[in-house]
Design an enzyme around this catalytic site. Structure first.
Site, mmCIF file in Angstrom:
data_model
loop_
_atom_site.group_PDB
_atom_site.id
_atom_site.type_symbol
_atom_site.label_atom_id
_atom_site.label_comp_id
_atom_site.label_asym_id
_atom_site.label_seq_id
_atom_site.Cartn_x
_atom_site.Cartn_y
_atom_site.Cartn_z
ATOM 1 N N SER A 1 1.045 -0.897 -0.204
ATOM 2 C CA SER A 1 0.238 0.272 -0.166
ATOM 3 C C SER A 1 0.948 1.286 -0.074
ATOM 4 C CB SER A 1 -0.649 -0.104 1.500
ATOM 5 O OG SER A 1 -0.344 0.248 3.070
ATOM 6 N N LYS A 2 -0.150 2.584 -0.266
ATOM 7 C CA LYS A 2 1.213 3.586 -0.605
ATOM 8 C C LYS A 2 1.699 3.605 0.957
ATOM 9 C CE LYS A 2 -2.155 6.884 -2.754
ATOM 10 N NZ LYS A 2 -2.524 7.291 -3.513
ATOM 11 N N ARG A 3 0.750 3.274 1.874
ATOM 12 C CA ARG A 3 1.077 3.699 3.185
ATOM 13 C C ARG A 3 2.301 4.017 3.669
ATOM 14 N NH1 ARG A 3 -0.906 3.347 8.400
ATOM 15 N NH2 ARG A 3 -2.277 1.332 6.538
ATOM 16 N N SER B 1 5.021 1.581 1.276
ATOM 17 C CA SER B 1 5.410 1.357 0.626
ATOM 18 C C SER B 1 5.593 2.107 -0.016
ATOM 19 C CB SER B 1 5.238 -0.256 0.649
ATOM 20 O OG SER B 1 5.290 -1.158 1.195
#
Ligand code: GLU
Length: 500
Positions: free
Chosen positions: A257-259, A261
């Site tokens: 996830s963007k959060r 990685s």
């Protein structure tokens, strides 16, 4: 029969690592078997799709060297290939026609349920602890009932009859997979009331129309596959083979996830990862060669690629390993390639220093070349070039006087050490200013004085670079040049004397 596979990105965000990996596996599969690789843009989510995202995706794939045989050439431009258009928004008549056919054959029906009715159904299932499922209120309406609802001004969606029983298929990666149709949520909306078709429908209509034989995509689509198989059958189309690739995971084994990685390919490109390393790394995210080898070119992987070597379990995205691989690939670049690729990163880093007020020189072509032996073993990413060598191009380096004094020394000894070193280095002369000419007399000096070489070298390193870690000292001095090396030694000594 020609093997045909595809990547079908939605331009609703920048190129994601996962999309790049899926594209790569499709590309490798097609190359390995001599098939055709297609790129299709699934842009029916008009509110979220943009031309910028489209460009980011296509440019990123081009940059990685993942070339497609059919599809849009570049963002915003015409496509090539006999099955076009390759943008779903240009294929709307095909979906309308397919929906018409399903309606005519009573494999689909208009559904007039209002949002309120559907919300009440959802609430009722929640209360009963049942998964949400369309209750089938409109499944058996007779023509008069439909007319009555139309007369009320209701605009229907189109629902596909999913039927009963189970759907099973042999996934190339996961083996036998079986789904109970009951668990699919009831009859499926394939066209919205405004006439726009939905993903499950467009993807199947297109895979059928484009004669796709292999659908290779992320495991997150596994639960969509029974719906797709039912639609292929209803449309009278050949059901393709499926291969669902393992999810890419964050370090903590949750779904990437963007959060947690960095997920946008553009970020990796901007940081100076090289394409060779990225494709090599992406290929190893779920596939293994079956040997201990880890370093492969795109062509080498295409030569060996086999879907049977794709793992089922999630693939953890390990940034450290990617950086290691990147360092390996940077070492393998020819000097010309390395110069060409690192130059923009150095220019950008120097521009930042200039903006901060430093007096900065632009490196000449020859200087850039002389950096190669200094940096090639030390760059995890090209973007690290600035912090590694920017001191070579700054008019003045700021030297912390404290750092000039090694732990075992005092100020007087540091002043003496730097003075002696300056004399020895000056004696080497501008003409023979080479690493293996500078090192021996400096070591001899340490021996004669009973100094630890590491202490003197640290003082010199700080004097000429302004920092305690830098590329190898003697190469650094050579890159800096005879005059500048002496000038920096003088300036450092003066600075230290002034505070002493
Ligand atoms: N547009 C879909 C996606 O981006 C394609 C999925 C598929 O390959 O079927 O997830």
């Amino acid at each position: 029969m020609t093997i045909r596979c595809r990547i079908a990105p939605s331009p609703t965000g920048p190129l994601h690592i996962g999309t790049a990996r899926t594209a790569l596996f499709n590309y490798l599969f097609a190359r390995h078997v001599g098939g055709t690789f297609i790129l299709r843009l699934e842009d029916t989510d008009v509110a979220r799709s943009t031309v910028e995202y489209e460009r980011d995706i296509l440019d990123g794939l081009h940059w990685l060297g993942i070339a497609w045989d059919e599809g849009p050439e570049v963002a915003g431009q015409a496509a090539r290939g006999p099955f076009g258009p390759y943008r779903q928004m240009q294929r709307l008549p095909l979906y309308a026609e397919a929906a018409e056919r399903l309606l005519r054959e009573d494999k689909a029906y208009p559904c007039y349920c209002t949002p309120e009715e559907l919300a009440a159904d959802r609430f009722a299932s929640e209360v009963a602890h049942r998964p949400p499922r369309y209750v089938g209120r409109c499944a058996r309406l007779i023509a008069a009932e439909r007319r009555a609802r139309e007369a009320e001004g209701r605009k229907p969606v189109i629902r596909f009859r999913v039927g009963e029983g189970s759907v099973a298929f042999d996934d190339i990666v996961r083996g036998r997979v079986e789904f109970n149709v009951d668990a699919l949520g009831g009859d499926l909306v394939i066209v919205r009331s405004d006439g726009t078709p939905l993903y499950h429908f467009t993807v199947v209509v297109d895979d059928a129309a484009m004669a796709i034989t292999h659908v290779i995509r992320g495991e997150d689509h596994l639960s969509n596959t029974p719906k797709h198989i039912l639609l292929f059958r209803a449309l009278g189309a050949e059901v393709p083979d499926f291969a669902h690739l393992p999810l890419i995971l964050n370090a903590d084994r949750t779904k990437m996830s963007k959060r947690k990685s960095q997920t946008a390919m553009a970020d990796y490109i901007a940081q100076g990862f090289v394409r060779e390393a990225l494709v090599n790394y992406l290929a190893l995210l779920g596939w293994s060669s079956g040997t201990e080898e880890e370093i492969f070119t795109l062509d080498e992987i295409a030569g060996r690629f086999d879907l049977s070597r794709v793992q089922q379990g999630g693939a953890v995205f390990d940034r450290e390993r990617l950086e290691w691989l990147d360092g390996q690939w940077i070492r393998r670049l020819s000097p010309d390639e390395l110069v060409e690729r690192m130059a923009p990163f150095l220019t950008a880093a120097l521009a930042v220093r200039r903006a901060e007020g430093a007096v900065v020189r632009d490196p000449s072509e020859a200087e850039l070349r002389s950096l190669v032996p200094l940096v090639r073993e030390r760059l995890p990413v090209l973007g690290a070039i600035g912090s590694l060598v920017d001191f070579l191009f700054l008019e003045d380096v700021t030297v912390e006087p404290d750092l000039l004094v090694p732990k075992r020394w005092d100020v007087a000894q540091a002043l003496d050490g730097l003075a002696q070193a300056r004399r020895v280095i000056a004696d080497v002369g501008a003409v023979s200013f080479e690493a293996d000419e500078i090192e021996p007399p400096l070591r001899a000096l340490c021996e004669a004085r009973g100094w630890k070489a590491g202490d003197l070298f640290m003082a010199i390193r700080v004097a000429v670079t302004g920092r305690t870690t830098a590329p190898p000292l003697f190469d650094t001095m050579v890159a800096l040049g005879y005059e500048r090396t002496l000038a920096r030694l003088d300036a450092a000594r003066e600075g230290l004397a002034a505070v002493a």
